[in-house]
Design a protein around this motif. Structure first.
Motif, PDB file in Angstrom:
ATOM      1  N   GLU A 176       0.817  -1.220   0.000  1.00 31.49           N
ATOM      2  CA  GLU A 176       0.000   0.000   0.000  1.00 31.49           C
ATOM      3  C   GLU A 176       0.850   1.269   0.000  1.00 31.49           C
ATOM      4  O   GLU A 176       0.596   2.217   0.745  1.00 31.49           O
ATOM      5  N   LEU A 177       1.855   1.268  -0.863  1.00 31.49           N
ATOM      6  CA  LEU A 177       2.726   2.435  -0.989  1.00 31.49           C
ATOM      7  C   LEU A 177       2.206   3.362  -2.087  1.00 31.49           C
ATOM      8  O   LEU A 177       1.951   2.909  -3.203  1.00 31.49           O
ATOM      9  N   PRO A 178       2.061   4.645  -1.822  1.00 31.71           N
ATOM     10  CA  PRO A 178       1.752   5.580  -2.912  1.00 31.71           C
ATOM     11  C   PRO A 178       2.911   5.581  -3.907  1.00 31.71           C
ATOM     12  O   PRO A 178       4.082   5.555  -3.515  1.00 31.71           O
ATOM     13  N   ILE A 179       2.580   5.601  -5.196  1.00 32.33           N
ATOM     14  CA  ILE A 179       3.596   5.568  -6.245  1.00 32.33           C
ATOM     15  C   ILE A 179       3.871   6.987  -6.726  1.00 32.33           C
ATOM     16  O   ILE A 179       2.960   7.693  -7.149  1.00 32.33           O
ATOM     17  N   VAL A 180       5.146   7.406  -6.655  1.00 36.07           N
ATOM     18  CA  VAL A 180       5.534   8.744  -7.082  1.00 36.07           C
ATOM     19  C   VAL A 180       6.285   8.648  -8.409  1.00 36.07           C
ATOM     20  O   VAL A 180       7.422   8.175  -8.444  1.00 36.07           O
ATOM     21  N   VAL A 221      -3.934   2.311  -1.908  1.00 33.29           N
ATOM     22  CA  VAL A 221      -4.728   1.764  -0.801  1.00 33.29           C
ATOM     23  C   VAL A 221      -6.047   1.212  -1.342  1.00 33.29           C
ATOM     24  O   VAL A 221      -6.748   1.868  -2.124  1.00 33.29           O
ATOM     25  N   GLY A 222      -6.369  -0.015  -0.931  1.00 34.90           N
ATOM     26  CA  GLY A 222      -7.614  -0.641  -1.363  1.00 34.90           C
ATOM     27  C   GLY A 222      -7.519  -1.351  -2.694  1.00 34.90           C
ATOM     28  O   GLY A 222      -8.489  -1.973  -3.138  1.00 34.90           O
ATOM     29  N   LYS A 223      -6.368  -1.267  -3.358  1.00 33.83           N
ATOM     30  CA  LYS A 223      -6.178  -1.944  -4.639  1.00 33.83           C
ATOM     31  C   LYS A 223      -5.723  -3.379  -4.387  1.00 33.83           C
ATOM     32  O   LYS A 223      -4.891  -3.638  -3.519  1.00 33.83           O
ATOM     33  N   LYS A 224      -6.264  -4.299  -5.167  1.00 28.14           N
ATOM     34  CA  LYS A 224      -5.911  -5.708  -4.999  1.00 28.14           C
ATOM     35  C   LYS A 224      -5.945  -6.418  -6.350  1.00 28.14           C
ATOM     36  O   LYS A 224      -6.659  -6.012  -7.256  1.00 28.14           O
ATOM     37  N   GLY A 225      -5.175  -7.485  -6.448  1.00 25.93           N
ATOM     38  CA  GLY A 225      -5.265  -8.355  -7.604  1.00 25.93           C
ATOM     39  C   GLY A 225      -4.538  -7.848  -8.832  1.00 25.93           C
ATOM     40  O   GLY A 225      -4.108  -6.701  -8.924  1.00 25.93           O
ATOM     41  N   ALA A 226      -4.438  -8.755  -9.802  1.00 24.68           N
ATOM     42  CA  ALA A 226      -3.672  -8.491 -11.017  1.00 24.68           C
ATOM     43  C   ALA A 226      -4.281  -7.380 -11.855  1.00 24.68           C
ATOM     44  O   ALA A 226      -3.560  -6.595 -12.470  1.00 24.68           O
ATOM     45  N   LEU A 227      -5.608  -7.283 -11.883  1.00 25.26           N
ATOM     46  CA  LEU A 227      -6.263  -6.265 -12.707  1.00 25.26           C
ATOM     47  C   LEU A 227      -5.958  -4.856 -12.198  1.00 25.26           C
ATOM     48  O   LEU A 227      -5.643  -3.954 -12.980  1.00 25.26           O
ATOM     49  N   ASP A 228      -6.033  -4.679 -10.876  1.00 18.32           N
ATOM     50  CA  ASP A 228      -5.703  -3.379 -10.284  1.00 18.32           C
ATOM     51  C   ASP A 228      -4.248  -3.015 -10.549  1.00 18.32           C
ATOM     52  O   ASP A 228      -3.932  -1.862 -10.880  1.00 18.32           O
ATOM     53  N   ARG A 229      -3.362  -3.992 -10.401  1.00 12.97           N
ATOM     54  CA  ARG A 229      -1.933  -3.736 -10.643  1.00 12.97           C
ATOM     55  C   ARG A 229      -1.708  -3.311 -12.087  1.00 12.97           C
ATOM     56  O   ARG A 229      -0.934  -2.389 -12.353  1.00 12.97           O
ATOM     57  N   LYS A 230      -2.366  -3.987 -13.011  1.00 11.25           N
ATOM     58  CA  LYS A 230      -2.201  -3.654 -14.422  1.00 11.25           C
ATOM     59  C   LYS A 230      -2.697  -2.240 -14.717  1.00 11.25           C
ATOM     60  O   LYS A 230      -2.045  -1.478 -15.440  1.00 11.25           O
ATOM     61  N   GLU A 231      -3.841  -1.873 -14.137  1.00 15.85           N
ATOM     62  CA  GLU A 231      -4.394  -0.533 -14.356  1.00 15.85           C
ATOM     63  C   GLU A 231      -3.471   0.541 -13.800  1.00 15.85           C
ATOM     64  O   GLU A 231      -3.245   1.583 -14.430  1.00 15.85           O
ATOM     65  N   ILE A 232      -2.919   0.295 -12.605  1.00 17.65           N
ATOM     66  CA  ILE A 232      -2.010   1.265 -11.993  1.00 17.65           C
ATOM     67  C   ILE A 232      -0.731   1.379 -12.811  1.00 17.65           C
ATOM     68  O   ILE A 232      -0.225   2.476 -13.039  1.00 17.65           O
ATOM     69  N   LYS A 233      -0.209   0.238 -13.253  1.00 17.49           N
ATOM     70  CA  LYS A 233       1.009   0.242 -14.069  1.00 17.49           C
ATOM     71  C   LYS A 233       0.802   1.055 -15.338  1.00 17.49           C
ATOM     72  O   LYS A 233       1.652   1.887 -15.705  1.00 17.49           O
ATOM     73  N   GLU A 234      -0.325   0.853 -16.009  1.00 18.54           N
ATOM     74  CA  GLU A 234      -0.614   1.582 -17.243  1.00 18.54           C
ATOM     75  C   GLU A 234      -0.830   3.074 -16.965  1.00 18.54           C
ATOM     76  O   GLU A 234      -0.404   3.930 -17.747  1.00 18.54           O
ATOM     77  N   GLU A 235      -1.473   3.377 -15.835  1.00 20.96           N
ATOM     78  CA  GLU A 235      -1.709   4.778 -15.476  1.00 20.96           C
ATOM     79  C   GLU A 235      -0.385   5.504 -15.241  1.00 20.96           C
ATOM     80  O   GLU A 235      -0.177   6.607 -15.750  1.00 20.96           O
ATOM     81  N   VAL A 236       0.503   4.869 -14.491  1.00 22.80           N
ATOM     82  CA  VAL A 236       1.791   5.498 -14.174  1.00 22.80           C
ATOM     83  C   VAL A 236       2.635   5.643 -15.439  1.00 22.80           C
ATOM     84  O   VAL A 236       3.260   6.690 -15.669  1.00 22.80           O
TER      85      VAL A 236
END
Length: 252
Positions: free
Chosen positions: A181-185, A219-234
């Motif tokens: 649950e680390l904020p990504i900078v 925070v509150g993100k879970k699973g492969a789908l959330d990780r993929k969305e965050i990766k693409e967003e960043v």
């Protein structure tokens, strides 16, 4: 004229390693003392920042930082940036004040003297070994429990094709960020490739711009789908900023 330029580049490249090692030699007693205990790491980090600034200054680099959002000095973050140059490590240390540890390739530990401290203070990973990749999570948790942040270059290495503006991102940084649950900078380094790329006969002293973007919450993100969305967003955030820098350079 071309021969003179190549000679300058060759000397300048050798000078990079000289200027990288001299501050380490000077500070080595204090650096060694700071890594004897876990509590000493914040002091090691401060000295690492001094070292990084010495290297940048010695190479004729100066940097300008634009911060979109202020970071909490007492909070842990996941710092990520585009990776194009040998100077990325120094610039990251110079501009980020929150103490962090790098997650990086084991091969960097082979660099004389630098590697001695690197392998004792960073989280090393062998990307060809699944066990090594899994051990990173345990090591990261230990650092986070001590109030430290983590830094990863999510491209996993510098693209061999220097025409690539931003390579695809590996999952590791985002798995770690979501799990802990680390904020990504996201940080953007638009000039490092031009200043000191991995092409031997290239580079020049000058400005290194840095843009520190608002962090992406996990925070509150879970699973492969959330990780993929965050990766693409960043990745999109960094990529779009790099495009904007390119447009500004063409107009100037």
């Amino acid at each position: 004229m071309k021969g003179i330029k190549k000679m300058f580049w060759a000397v300048w490249r050798v000078w990079f390693y000289v200027v990288m090692l001299i501050p380490i030699l000077i500070m080595s007693p204090f650096l060694v003392a700071s890594i004897l205990t876990e509590r000493g790491y914040p002091y090691f980090f401060k000295m690492s920042r001094i070292w990084a600034k010495c290297v940048l200054f010695g190479m004729g680099f100066y940097y300008r930082v634009e911060k979109i959002q202020k970071l909490d000095p007492h909070k842990s973050y996941m710092f990520v940036a585009n990776h194009t140059s040998m100077s990325d490590i120094m610039l990251m240390l110079a501009v980020v004040e929150n103490p962090f540890v790098f997650v990086g390739k084991k091969s960097l530990a082979k660099i004389p003297l630098f590697g001695f401290f690197y392998k004792r203070t960073s989280i090393l990973v062998d990307r060809s070994c699944s066990k090594s990749r899994m051990e990173v999570f345990d090591e990261a948790q230990k650092r986070i429990d001590r109030g430290l942040s983590i830094c990863i270059f999510p491209e996993g290495g510098v693209p061999h094709d220097e025409s690539i503006l931003l390579d695809t991102f590996k999952d590791g940084a985002f798995r770690l960020a979501v799990e802990h649950e680390l904020p990504i900078v996201p940080l953007v380094f638009p000039d490092n490739k031009k200043r000191l790329s991995y092409t031997f006969y290239s580079g020049s002293p000058g400005l290194m711009r840095v843009k520190i973007l608002p962090y992406v919450e996990t925070v509150g993100k879970k699973g492969a789908l959330d990780r993929k969305e965050i990766k693409e967003e960043v990745r999109d955030l960094i990529y779009n900023e790099l495009l904007e820098f390119e447009k500004m350079d063409k107009l100037s």
